[in-house]
Motif scaffolding. Sequence first.
Motif, mmCIF file in Angstrom:
data_model
loop_
_atom_site.group_PDB
_atom_site.id
_atom_site.type_symbol
_atom_site.label_atom_id
_atom_site.label_comp_id
_atom_site.label_asym_id
_atom_site.label_seq_id
_atom_site.Cartn_x
_atom_site.Cartn_y
_atom_site.Cartn_z
ATOM 1 N N UNK A 57 0.802 -1.254 -0.043
ATOM 2 C CA UNK A 57 -0.084 0.146 -0.087
ATOM 3 C C UNK A 57 0.853 1.205 0.018
ATOM 4 N N UNK A 58 1.692 1.298 0.849
ATOM 5 C CA UNK A 58 2.733 2.546 1.068
ATOM 6 C C UNK A 58 3.546 2.593 -0.220
ATOM 7 N N UNK A 59 3.933 1.691 -1.115
ATOM 8 C CA UNK A 59 4.493 1.841 -2.285
ATOM 9 C C UNK A 59 3.440 2.462 -3.174
ATOM 10 N N UNK A 60 2.413 1.824 -3.199
ATOM 11 C CA UNK A 60 1.375 2.373 -4.375
ATOM 12 C C UNK A 60 1.094 3.994 -4.142
ATOM 13 N N UNK A 61 0.973 4.256 -2.858
ATOM 14 C CA UNK A 61 0.709 5.683 -2.637
ATOM 15 C C UNK A 61 1.782 6.638 -2.877
ATOM 16 N N UNK A 62 3.040 6.214 -2.551
ATOM 17 C CA UNK A 62 4.312 6.957 -2.933
ATOM 18 C C UNK A 62 4.465 7.069 -4.380
ATOM 19 N N UNK A 63 4.175 6.037 -5.206
ATOM 20 C CA UNK A 63 4.020 6.218 -6.652
ATOM 21 C C UNK A 63 3.185 6.895 -7.155
ATOM 22 N N UNK A 64 2.035 6.905 -6.592
ATOM 23 C CA UNK A 64 0.809 7.855 -6.995
ATOM 24 C C UNK A 64 1.108 9.272 -6.624
ATOM 25 N N UNK A 65 1.659 9.540 -5.569
ATOM 26 C CA UNK A 65 1.915 11.093 -5.160
ATOM 27 C C UNK A 65 3.163 11.548 -6.138
ATOM 28 N N UNK A 99 0.055 -2.081 -14.969
ATOM 29 C CA UNK A 99 1.235 -2.115 -14.588
ATOM 30 C C UNK A 99 1.860 -0.763 -15.437
ATOM 31 N N UNK A 100 3.033 -0.409 -14.733
ATOM 32 C CA UNK A 100 3.702 0.625 -15.429
ATOM 33 C C UNK A 100 5.361 0.206 -15.382
ATOM 34 N N UNK A 101 5.939 0.878 -16.374
ATOM 35 C CA UNK A 101 7.494 0.493 -16.583
ATOM 36 C C UNK A 101 8.331 1.806 -16.275
ATOM 37 N N UNK A 102 9.231 1.765 -15.710
ATOM 38 C CA UNK A 102 9.884 2.849 -15.324
ATOM 39 C C UNK A 102 11.547 2.463 -15.118
ATOM 40 N N UNK A 103 12.285 3.470 -15.373
ATOM 41 C CA UNK A 103 13.813 3.182 -14.915
ATOM 42 C C UNK A 103 13.984 3.150 -13.552
ATOM 43 N N UNK A 104 14.872 2.503 -12.991
ATOM 44 C CA UNK A 104 15.310 2.467 -11.551
ATOM 45 C C UNK A 104 15.485 3.630 -11.077
ATOM 46 N N UNK A 105 16.123 4.685 -11.987
ATOM 47 C CA UNK A 105 16.735 6.158 -11.410
ATOM 48 C C UNK A 105 15.153 6.831 -11.354
ATOM 49 N N UNK A 106 14.291 6.580 -12.038
ATOM 50 C CA UNK A 106 12.932 7.117 -11.879
ATOM 51 C C UNK A 106 12.147 6.631 -10.687
ATOM 52 N N UNK A 107 12.318 5.407 -10.396
ATOM 53 C CA UNK A 107 11.779 4.732 -8.939
ATOM 54 C C UNK A 107 12.681 5.461 -7.968
ATOM 55 N N UNK A 108 13.695 5.599 -7.878
ATOM 56 C CA UNK A 108 14.742 6.302 -7.012
ATOM 57 C C UNK A 108 14.011 7.509 -6.744
ATOM 58 N N UNK A 109 13.946 8.426 -7.679
ATOM 59 C CA UNK A 109 13.234 9.741 -7.643
ATOM 60 C C UNK A 109 11.820 9.620 -6.949
ATOM 61 N N UNK A 110 11.089 8.906 -7.573
ATOM 62 C CA UNK A 110 9.875 8.888 -7.155
ATOM 63 C C UNK A 110 9.693 8.606 -5.523
ATOM 64 N N UNK A 111 10.487 7.516 -5.081
ATOM 65 C CA UNK A 111 10.330 7.217 -3.750
ATOM 66 C C UNK A 111 11.340 8.091 -2.651
ATOM 67 N N UNK A 112 12.240 8.612 -3.487
ATOM 68 C CA UNK A 112 13.239 9.405 -2.705
ATOM 69 C C UNK A 112 14.721 8.564 -2.766
ATOM 70 N N UNK A 113 15.625 9.541 -3.001
ATOM 71 C CA UNK A 113 17.086 9.211 -3.313
ATOM 72 C C UNK A 113 17.763 8.562 -1.841
ATOM 73 N N UNK A 114 17.183 8.980 -0.691
ATOM 74 C CA UNK A 114 17.654 8.725 0.460
ATOM 75 C C UNK A 114 16.831 7.532 0.869
#
Length: 175
Positions: A57-65, A99-114
């Motif tokens: 759930x948290x992962x889906x919400x973070x990606x949605x934001x 489904x969505x397809x994204x780069x790992x760098x886009x995933x890092x950006x979406x969830x936060x680099x830290x």
Amino acid sequence: LFYDGAPALTVYHSNAGGMTDSSKEIWRSHHTYLVSVPSEYDSKEARFRWELEMSRTALGLSLGRAGYSIGEVASITVESKTAAGRAKAIVIEDVSGASIRLSAEDLRKALGYSVIKSAMFEVVASDGLFVFKGKGSGHGVGLSQWGAKGMAEAGYSYKEILNHYYPGAELVSAY
């Protein structure tokens, strides 16, 4: 630091996770001196390995934001990796089958680099959670700060360190 008569792009990151990556693999811009090289001293840093647990759930919400149209996440697949072992393309499917397809760098950006410290990771599903197990910190291109520190402590000169992380680039006097 110059390459072919022009100033070199001297990018760096915190920790390569044991292997740097080429600029072509990460950013699709090719610089001959920004290639994959071993970074053997990275593992001496205390946070070399990292782990993140995130609920579906948290992962889906973070990606949605972050602007991605996805609900509660059902699966994450690392579709492709770089030659150095970093995740490159990710496919995320939600419980409705979208489904969505994204780069790992886009995933890092979406969830936060830290949060996702580098793209050098594996993902496993466990008890309603996704567990990201990774190494290193940062994009992985160019000089690894922890790797350079380890090389310096092992007696390598700054010229040897620069030559290792930017092979083929040349240190020149600017005056």
